[in-house]
Design an enzyme around this catalytic site. Sequence first.
Site, PDB file in Angstrom:
ATOM      1  N   PHE A  22       3.701   7.194   0.759  1.00  0.00           N
ATOM      2  CA  PHE A  22       4.674   7.733  -0.183  1.00  0.00           C
ATOM      3  C   PHE A  22       4.005   8.468  -1.343  1.00  0.00           C
ATOM      4  O   PHE A  22       4.678   8.867  -2.287  1.00  0.00           O
ATOM      5  CB  PHE A  22       5.551   6.601  -0.731  1.00  0.00           C
ATOM      6  CG  PHE A  22       6.099   5.730   0.359  1.00  0.00           C
ATOM      7  CD1 PHE A  22       7.136   6.175   1.149  1.00  0.00           C
ATOM      8  CD2 PHE A  22       5.541   4.494   0.619  1.00  0.00           C
ATOM      9  CE1 PHE A  22       7.633   5.384   2.174  1.00  0.00           C
ATOM     10  CE2 PHE A  22       6.028   3.702   1.633  1.00  0.00           C
ATOM     11  CZ  PHE A  22       7.081   4.148   2.424  1.00  0.00           C
ATOM     12  N   PRO A  73       0.823  -1.215   0.000  1.00  0.00           N
ATOM     13  CA  PRO A  73       0.000   0.000   0.000  1.00  0.00           C
ATOM     14  C   PRO A  73       0.849   1.253   0.000  1.00  0.00           C
ATOM     15  O   PRO A  73       1.841   1.356   0.729  1.00  0.00           O
ATOM     16  CB  PRO A  73      -0.804  -0.144   1.300  1.00  0.00           C
ATOM     17  CG  PRO A  73      -0.942  -1.618   1.472  1.00  0.00           C
ATOM     18  CD  PRO A  73       0.358  -2.204   0.976  1.00  0.00           C
ATOM     19  N   CYS A  74       0.455   2.194  -0.845  1.00  0.00           N
ATOM     20  CA  CYS A  74       1.356   3.286  -1.205  1.00  0.00           C
ATOM     21  C   CYS A  74       1.055   4.606  -0.516  1.00  0.00           C
ATOM     22  O   CYS A  74       1.745   5.583  -0.765  1.00  0.00           O
ATOM     23  CB  CYS A  74       1.299   3.497  -2.718  1.00  0.00           C
ATOM     24  SG  CYS A  74      -0.368   3.845  -3.331  1.00  0.00           S
ATOM     25  N   GLN A  75       0.050   4.689   0.337  1.00  0.00           N
ATOM     26  CA  GLN A  75      -0.357   5.989   0.870  1.00  0.00           C
ATOM     27  C   GLN A  75       0.764   6.776   1.538  1.00  0.00           C
ATOM     28  O   GLN A  75       0.856   7.995   1.377  1.00  0.00           O
ATOM     29  CB  GLN A  75      -1.527   5.831   1.852  1.00  0.00           C
ATOM     30  CG  GLN A  75      -2.829   5.419   1.203  1.00  0.00           C
ATOM     31  CD  GLN A  75      -2.970   3.908   1.152  1.00  0.00           C
ATOM     32  OE1 GLN A  75      -2.000   3.165   1.258  1.00  0.00           O
ATOM     33  NE2 GLN A  75      -4.197   3.448   1.000  1.00  0.00           N
TER      34      GLN A  75
END
Length: 406
Positions: free
Chosen positions: A86, A82-84
């Site tokens: 960054f 999950p990228c939130q």
Amino acid sequence: MPPMPKLISLYTGVGGLDFGFEAAGFQTAVALERDSACCSTLRLNRNWRVIEGDIHSVSSDEILSVAGLGVGDADVLIGGPPCQPFSKSGYWATGDAKRLADPRADTLTAYLRVLRDAQPKAFLLENVSGLAYRGKDEGLGRILDGVEEINKATGARYRPRWQVLSAAAYGVPQIRERVFIVAARDGTEFKFPAATHGPEARHGKPFRTAWDALGDLPQQRKDPDLRMGGKWAELLPSVPEGENYLWHTNRGGGIPLFGWRTRYWNFLLKLAKDRPSWTIQAQPGSATGPFHWTSRRLAADELCRLQTFPDGLQFDRGRNDVQRMLGNAVPSLLAEVLAREIATQLLRRPRTNSPLKLLPADRGAPPIPERVRTVPKKFHPLVADHADHPGEGKGNGARLRLARAA
């Protein structure tokens, strides 16, 4: 014929990476995903073995057991943690992002744990381009340092190579950037493929467009879920295709309803037939585009096309869930391109010259743009000499952040 190479898929989501690897001849031996809507969709469309659960609660032994693989057997480990922490949107919302201090960044550590325990022949890790922003690249550093620790502990020789790739540069009809990290257990160096589409491509193939992706699908839809809602719905038909709210500023071609750059970019943003789509959003507001050029929300099959998913996928969830799942996914064509290179370069499989399975057809010149409607009278009271945004770091959000810090 050699057996299909097998992969372990982490943070599978709705299957964007997996569909691309599938198109390149790989088999998903096990998929691990915690989101119930994604798991339901995966089971509806594929017979992959799906573990529904939080990666922190699932051991590497269980992952290997369900996959029917031993340590070192998997050909590839893939996943997009999950990228939130960054994401660029995180910087926009808060002025910065906690990044490694955010608990969600622990997903990087969990990926590395499975990499250490499974020791696949190769791995691919995907994330938002913000992971590699200069000065904000702690996440990338954690991954590279973690891989080096794995090498010391296991005797592997992974040599990670990373690059930010633009999906449109490889034939995806959507502007979307992602960072990819690839390495082989035996130390073979991976070389990222050159761009094939757009002005920077060596052979100059034009970008695939929204018309290439959607031109053979019905343009008019009667589904009430596709109607734009909210206070700005009646204004959208007055925005030309390929434009956004900036059309209705003192620098646009409409009437001055808003100040220049005083709204977020995808406010009233509309697809243009002759260009790639802008990035599909996972959780858009009622006025957040991109919208279809006929002034409506995009349907599930259209979202799939813009993400270069295989045709024929079914969904048993509501439209908001579908938008979220697809908006969070990796364009499958980009995964297919990388999977082919991994198979050839790192797994030493014969190179194939057959056409990419997920590349949209070139439909030629699109029809003329849709007719632009006049602005409804209900919006005329907004006409004024609106001030432009004062500049980066000087808007209302920036002032509020400074006030809180004082």
